[in-house]
Design a protein around this motif. Structure first.
Motif, PDB file in Angstrom:
ATOM      1  N   LYS A  83       0.814  -1.220   0.000  1.00 42.06           N
ATOM      2  CA  LYS A  83       0.000   0.000   0.000  1.00 42.06           C
ATOM      3  C   LYS A  83       0.845   1.266   0.000  1.00 42.06           C
ATOM      4  O   LYS A  83       0.311   2.373  -0.038  1.00 42.06           O
ATOM      5  CB  LYS A  83      -0.909   0.008   1.243  1.00 42.06           C
ATOM      6  CG  LYS A  83      -1.883  -1.157   1.328  1.00 42.06           C
ATOM      7  CD  LYS A  83      -3.001  -1.030   0.317  1.00 42.06           C
ATOM      8  CE  LYS A  83      -4.010   0.011   0.712  1.00 42.06           C
ATOM      9  NZ  LYS A  83      -5.173   0.047  -0.187  1.00 42.06           N
ATOM     10  N   THR A  84       2.169   1.106   0.054  1.00 38.99           N
ATOM     11  CA  THR A  84       3.060   2.260   0.239  1.00 38.99           C
ATOM     12  C   THR A  84       3.822   2.615  -1.034  1.00 38.99           C
ATOM     13  O   THR A  84       4.266   1.738  -1.771  1.00 38.99           O
ATOM     14  CB  THR A  84       4.066   1.971   1.370  1.00 38.99           C
ATOM     15  OG1 THR A  84       3.361   1.758   2.584  1.00 38.99           O
ATOM     16  CG2 THR A  84       5.026   3.141   1.547  1.00 38.99           C
ATOM     17  N   ASN A  85       3.959   3.900  -1.261  1.00 37.63           N
ATOM     18  CA  ASN A  85       4.828   4.408  -2.328  1.00 37.63           C
ATOM     19  C   ASN A  85       5.210   5.834  -1.966  1.00 37.63           C
ATOM     20  O   ASN A  85       4.368   6.726  -1.981  1.00 37.63           O
ATOM     21  CB  ASN A  85       4.126   4.363  -3.685  1.00 37.63           C
ATOM     22  CG  ASN A  85       5.050   4.793  -4.809  1.00 37.63           C
ATOM     23  OD1 ASN A  85       6.265   4.846  -4.637  1.00 37.63           O
ATOM     24  ND2 ASN A  85       4.476   5.120  -5.954  1.00 37.63           N
ATOM     25  N   THR A  86       6.452   6.057  -1.601  1.00 40.77           N
ATOM     26  CA  THR A  86       6.910   7.382  -1.204  1.00 40.77           C
ATOM     27  C   THR A  86       7.904   7.916  -2.218  1.00 40.77           C
ATOM     28  O   THR A  86       8.355   7.195  -3.111  1.00 40.77           O
ATOM     29  CB  THR A  86       7.591   7.334   0.174  1.00 40.77           C
ATOM     30  OG1 THR A  86       8.880   6.712   0.044  1.00 40.77           O
ATOM     31  CG2 THR A  86       6.768   6.532   1.171  1.00 40.77           C
ATOM     32  N   GLY A 216      22.121  -1.105  -4.018  1.00 40.86           N
ATOM     33  CA  GLY A 216      21.787  -2.071  -5.054  1.00 40.86           C
ATOM     34  C   GLY A 216      20.390  -1.890  -5.627  1.00 40.86           C
ATOM     35  O   GLY A 216      20.170  -2.053  -6.834  1.00 40.86           O
ATOM     36  N   ILE A 217      19.420  -1.547  -4.792  1.00 44.01           N
ATOM     37  CA  ILE A 217      18.034  -1.429  -5.257  1.00 44.01           C
ATOM     38  C   ILE A 217      17.650   0.007  -5.566  1.00 44.01           C
ATOM     39  O   ILE A 217      16.523   0.286  -5.994  1.00 44.01           O
ATOM     40  CB  ILE A 217      17.065  -2.024  -4.205  1.00 44.01           C
ATOM     41  CG1 ILE A 217      15.723  -2.372  -4.861  1.00 44.01           C
ATOM     42  CG2 ILE A 217      16.891  -1.086  -3.026  1.00 44.01           C
ATOM     43  CD1 ILE A 217      14.756  -3.093  -3.946  1.00 44.01           C
ATOM     44  N   TRP A 218      18.566   0.929  -5.381  1.00 44.51           N
ATOM     45  CA  TRP A 218      18.276   2.366  -5.469  1.00 44.51           C
ATOM     46  C   TRP A 218      17.566   2.741  -6.778  1.00 44.51           C
ATOM     47  O   TRP A 218      16.502   3.363  -6.762  1.00 44.51           O
ATOM     48  CB  TRP A 218      19.570   3.163  -5.327  1.00 44.51           C
ATOM     49  CG  TRP A 218      19.355   4.633  -5.122  1.00 44.51           C
ATOM     50  CD1 TRP A 218      19.053   5.566  -6.068  1.00 44.51           C
ATOM     51  CD2 TRP A 218      19.410   5.333  -3.866  1.00 44.51           C
ATOM     52  NE1 TRP A 218      18.915   6.809  -5.504  1.00 44.51           N
ATOM     53  CE2 TRP A 218      19.139   6.693  -4.143  1.00 44.51           C
ATOM     54  CE3 TRP A 218      19.689   4.955  -2.558  1.00 44.51           C
ATOM     55  CZ2 TRP A 218      19.122   7.664  -3.163  1.00 44.51           C
ATOM     56  CZ3 TRP A 218      19.674   5.919  -1.568  1.00 44.51           C
ATOM     57  CH2 TRP A 218      19.394   7.255  -1.861  1.00 44.51           C
ATOM     58  N   SER A 219      18.136   2.375  -7.911  1.00 42.24           N
ATOM     59  CA  SER A 219      17.569   2.796  -9.199  1.00 42.24           C
ATOM     60  C   SER A 219      16.330   2.000  -9.585  1.00 42.24           C
ATOM     61  O   SER A 219      15.595   2.395 -10.503  1.00 42.24           O
ATOM     62  CB  SER A 219      18.624   2.655 -10.300  1.00 42.24           C
ATOM     63  OG  SER A 219      18.978   1.299 -10.488  1.00 42.24           O
ATOM     64  N   LYS A 220      16.078   0.874  -8.902  1.00 40.27           N
ATOM     65  CA  LYS A 220      14.916   0.042  -9.219  1.00 40.27           C
ATOM     66  C   LYS A 220      13.739   0.299  -8.275  1.00 40.27           C
ATOM     67  O   LYS A 220      12.615  -0.107  -8.573  1.00 40.27           O
ATOM     68  CB  LYS A 220      15.304  -1.442  -9.123  1.00 40.27           C
ATOM     69  CG  LYS A 220      16.348  -1.874 -10.131  1.00 40.27           C
ATOM     70  CD  LYS A 220      15.780  -1.940 -11.525  1.00 40.27           C
ATOM     71  CE  LYS A 220      16.777  -2.525 -12.498  1.00 40.27           C
ATOM     72  NZ  LYS A 220      16.200  -2.707 -13.851  1.00 40.27           N
ATOM     73  N   ASP A 221      13.995   0.950  -7.174  1.00 40.98           N
ATOM     74  CA  ASP A 221      12.943   1.204  -6.186  1.00 40.98           C
ATOM     75  C   ASP A 221      12.154   2.446  -6.598  1.00 40.98           C
ATOM     76  O   ASP A 221      12.113   3.453  -5.894  1.00 40.98           O
ATOM     77  CB  ASP A 221      13.581   1.387  -4.798  1.00 40.98           C
ATOM     78  CG  ASP A 221      12.546   1.378  -3.687  1.00 40.98           C
ATOM     79  OD1 ASP A 221      11.399   0.977  -3.948  1.00 40.98           O
ATOM     80  OD2 ASP A 221      12.894   1.781  -2.558  1.00 40.98           O
ATOM     81  N   ARG A 222      11.517   2.337  -7.788  1.00 40.17           N
ATOM     82  CA  ARG A 222      10.759   3.451  -8.343  1.00 40.17           C
ATOM     83  C   ARG A 222       9.424   2.941  -8.882  1.00 40.17           C
ATOM     84  O   ARG A 222       9.289   1.762  -9.244  1.00 40.17           O
ATOM     85  CB  ARG A 222      11.534   4.147  -9.468  1.00 40.17           C
ATOM     86  CG  ARG A 222      12.893   4.693  -9.055  1.00 40.17           C
ATOM     87  CD  ARG A 222      13.363   5.788 -10.012  1.00 40.17           C
ATOM     88  NE  ARG A 222      13.256   5.390 -11.406  1.00 40.17           N
ATOM     89  CZ  ARG A 222      14.264   4.861 -12.108  1.00 40.17           C
ATOM     90  NH1 ARG A 222      15.436   4.644 -11.522  1.00 40.17           N
ATOM     91  NH2 ARG A 222      14.115   4.541 -13.378  1.00 40.17           N
ATOM     92  N   GLU A 223       8.484   3.836  -9.001  1.00 41.62           N
ATOM     93  CA  GLU A 223       7.124   3.499  -9.388  1.00 41.62           C
ATOM     94  C   GLU A 223       7.042   2.743 -10.708  1.00 41.62           C
ATOM     95  O   GLU A 223       6.212   1.860 -10.883  1.00 41.62           O
ATOM     96  CB  GLU A 223       6.297   4.783  -9.463  1.00 41.62           C
ATOM     97  CG  GLU A 223       4.804   4.541  -9.538  1.00 41.62           C
ATOM     98  CD  GLU A 223       4.029   5.838  -9.493  1.00 41.62           C
ATOM     99  OE1 GLU A 223       4.048   6.566 -10.510  1.00 41.62           O
ATOM    100  OE2 GLU A 223       3.433   6.145  -8.466  1.00 41.62           O
TER     101      GLU A 223
END
Length: 491
Positions: A83-86, A216-223
């Motif tokens: 349910k989260t997306n910041t 590692g997940i920085w560029s993939k942790d996007r909408e």
């Protein structure tokens, strides 16, 4: 394009969300970070009984209860993830929150709890341990769920198991060496001072791994990588619907949960003390053995993950579980027929050679069988999308963890009652204790019997697990087809 080793005739414009190898390698360190903390907390019984003054059976029962509490927090955190997306992403904030809570609660536990009044120590222990579990849940939930946005390429997913297996191989080996060859001799056991140094060292190490995982997940942790690019409209009751309808998740959970219960019992610190310290009479060998088995286990992990990429994770899990069963049967025969006290690196004979070879093969096979489960959760998440169209990686991951932890929570209770049966009611077994009557039988049951039972149940569950290489090819084809149709409709 290849999926699970088969040639596919798909549109060349279709592209997977591929990750760079270093991104997968860095993100796998998130699991390593929580494993560092988990290894530290396997020694909490020694602190709680030897320093704080709590009874052995009480501590074992408390740890089981808290493990169940750990299981309950999983679905809640998974629901929040979905349910989260910041603006800082979906997973990175929760990883940071989880590590911070763990670090603070553990440092207070090992450095302040013993200073409290005796009548308040039990309450303090429960409260601090509960806080640690909440933090642990935040971070571990992201390990499984985050893979869904890191990559959806089936040929890449086993890479996570490869990195994770290699990291854990060296982590467990070095940790065993650190505890048995350095920490315990330095302080004369797991004393207050030993646990204080232990906790600070491991908190720092876990922090470094956590930082690398976030990178590692920085560029993939996007909408744009969150499946349908928006938080799904899900309700908490959807957990029951998912569990009821997803046969893959059902069977994987049964196999993994029983395996976890067995492995946590077999590899528990107390069991290692009983096996190497008391039955063999050489606890220092425990740390050395961990280093010796590193290379063969590394080779098995490399071969096993390559096999999984080509033939599917299900076949790999079955193949290496059977191999582990064969090797552990051999370990029992070595201990039962031979003289365990002759297993020593000081005078290498037939017993030592047999133990090193068979244990190395068994440990490597069991490590691969356990590690391959994590990317299989992502397969089950894809299967849920295939069945219902829902992209809910957080709920899938934590539903799995909920049942897994609920079952495996009994490991500490089993060990607690086992050592109590041997007469250890006020303190845990120490490496210098005598080999009393019944010690061998109880140790063998915990170290070998429990894993064998877990593996048998797991193999039965895999007979009904639908996601083999052929089915996963069908799943991926259907998901890609649906996305193409959706894109055409939108245009």
């Amino acid at each position: 394009m290849k999926i699970w080793g088969e040639n596919m005739n798909l549109d060349k414009n279709i592209k997977y969300n591929n990750a760079k190898t270093w991104q997968i390698g860095f993100y796998a360190l998130n699991n390593t970070a929580t494993n560092v903390i988990m290894l530290l907390m396997t020694y909490v019984s020694y602190y709680a009984t030897g320093v704080v003054g709590l009874a052995v059976v009480l501590v074992s029962s408390l740890l089981t209860s808290m493990r169940m509490f750990d299981a309950i927090t999983d679905p809640i955190i998974g629901f929040v993830i979905d349910k989260t997306n910041t603006k800082f992403g979906k997973f990175r904030p929760m990883i940071i929150i989880g590590y911070t809570i763990m670090a603070v609660s553990i440092l207070v536990l090992y450095n302040c709890l013993y200073l409290m009044p005796e009548n308040m120590r039990l309450i303090g222990f429960i409260g601090l341990y509960a806080l640690y579990i909440i933090g642990y849940t935040f971070q571990t939930a992201c390990t499984k769920a985050g893979q869904s946005c890191l990559t959806n390429d089936p040929s890449q997913r086993p890479l996570f198991a490869r990195f994770d297996g290699i990291y854990n191989l060296f982590l467990f080996s070095l940790s065993a060496q650190y505890a048995s060859a350095y920490l315990s001799p330095k302080y004369g056991g797991f004393t207050l001072e030993a646990m204080q140094e232990f906790s600070l060292t491991y908190i720092i190490i876990a922090g470094c791994f956590t930082l690398l995982a976030i990178i590692g997940i920085w560029s993939k942790d996007r909408e744009e990588f969150f499946g349908d690019k928006k938080a799904p409209k899900v309700k908490f009751k959807d957990y029951l619907t998912i569990l009821k309808g997803n046969r893959g998740l059902q069977m994987l959970t049964v196999a993994a949960a029983t395996n976890k219960l067995a492995s946590q019992t077999s590899g528990n610190t107390t069991v290692m003390v009983m096996l190497y310290g008391i039955v063999m009479g050489n606890y220092a060998l425990y740390g050395k053995m961990s280093m010796i088995t590193a290379l063969p286990t590394f080779i098995i992990i490399m071969l096993g993950t390559k096999y999984a990429s080509k033939f599917g994770s299900k076949k790999a899990l079955i193949k290496f579980t059977k191999a582990a069963m064969a090797m552990y049967t051999g370990l029992f025969l070595i201990l039962f027929i031979g003289d365990p006290t002759k297993i020593s690196l000081d005078s290498i004979g037939l017993m030592t050679i047999l133990w090193i070879v068979v244990y190395s093969l068994g440990y490597g096979a069991s490590s691969l069988a356990s590690g391959i489960v994590v990317p299989m959760i992502a397969d089950c998440a894809d299967y849920e999308t295939y069945l219902t169209g829902k992209y809910v990686p957080g709920m899938m991951a934590t539903l799995f963890s909920f049942i897994d932890k609920l079952v495996s929570s009994f490991a500490t209770t089993i060990i607690g009652f086992a050592v109590a049966y041997l007469g250890y009611t006020s303190a845990m077994p120490q490496a210098t204790d005598p080999n009393i009557k019944g010690m061998f039988a109880v140790t063998a049951a915990l170290f070998i019997g429990m894993p064998m039972l877990g593996w048998i149940i797991g193999l039965i569950a895999m007979r009904f697990y639908p996601l083999d290489d052929v089915k996963m090819q069908e799943v991926q084809e259907e998901i890609i087809k649906t996305k193409l149709e959706t894109a055409v409709d939108m245009n």
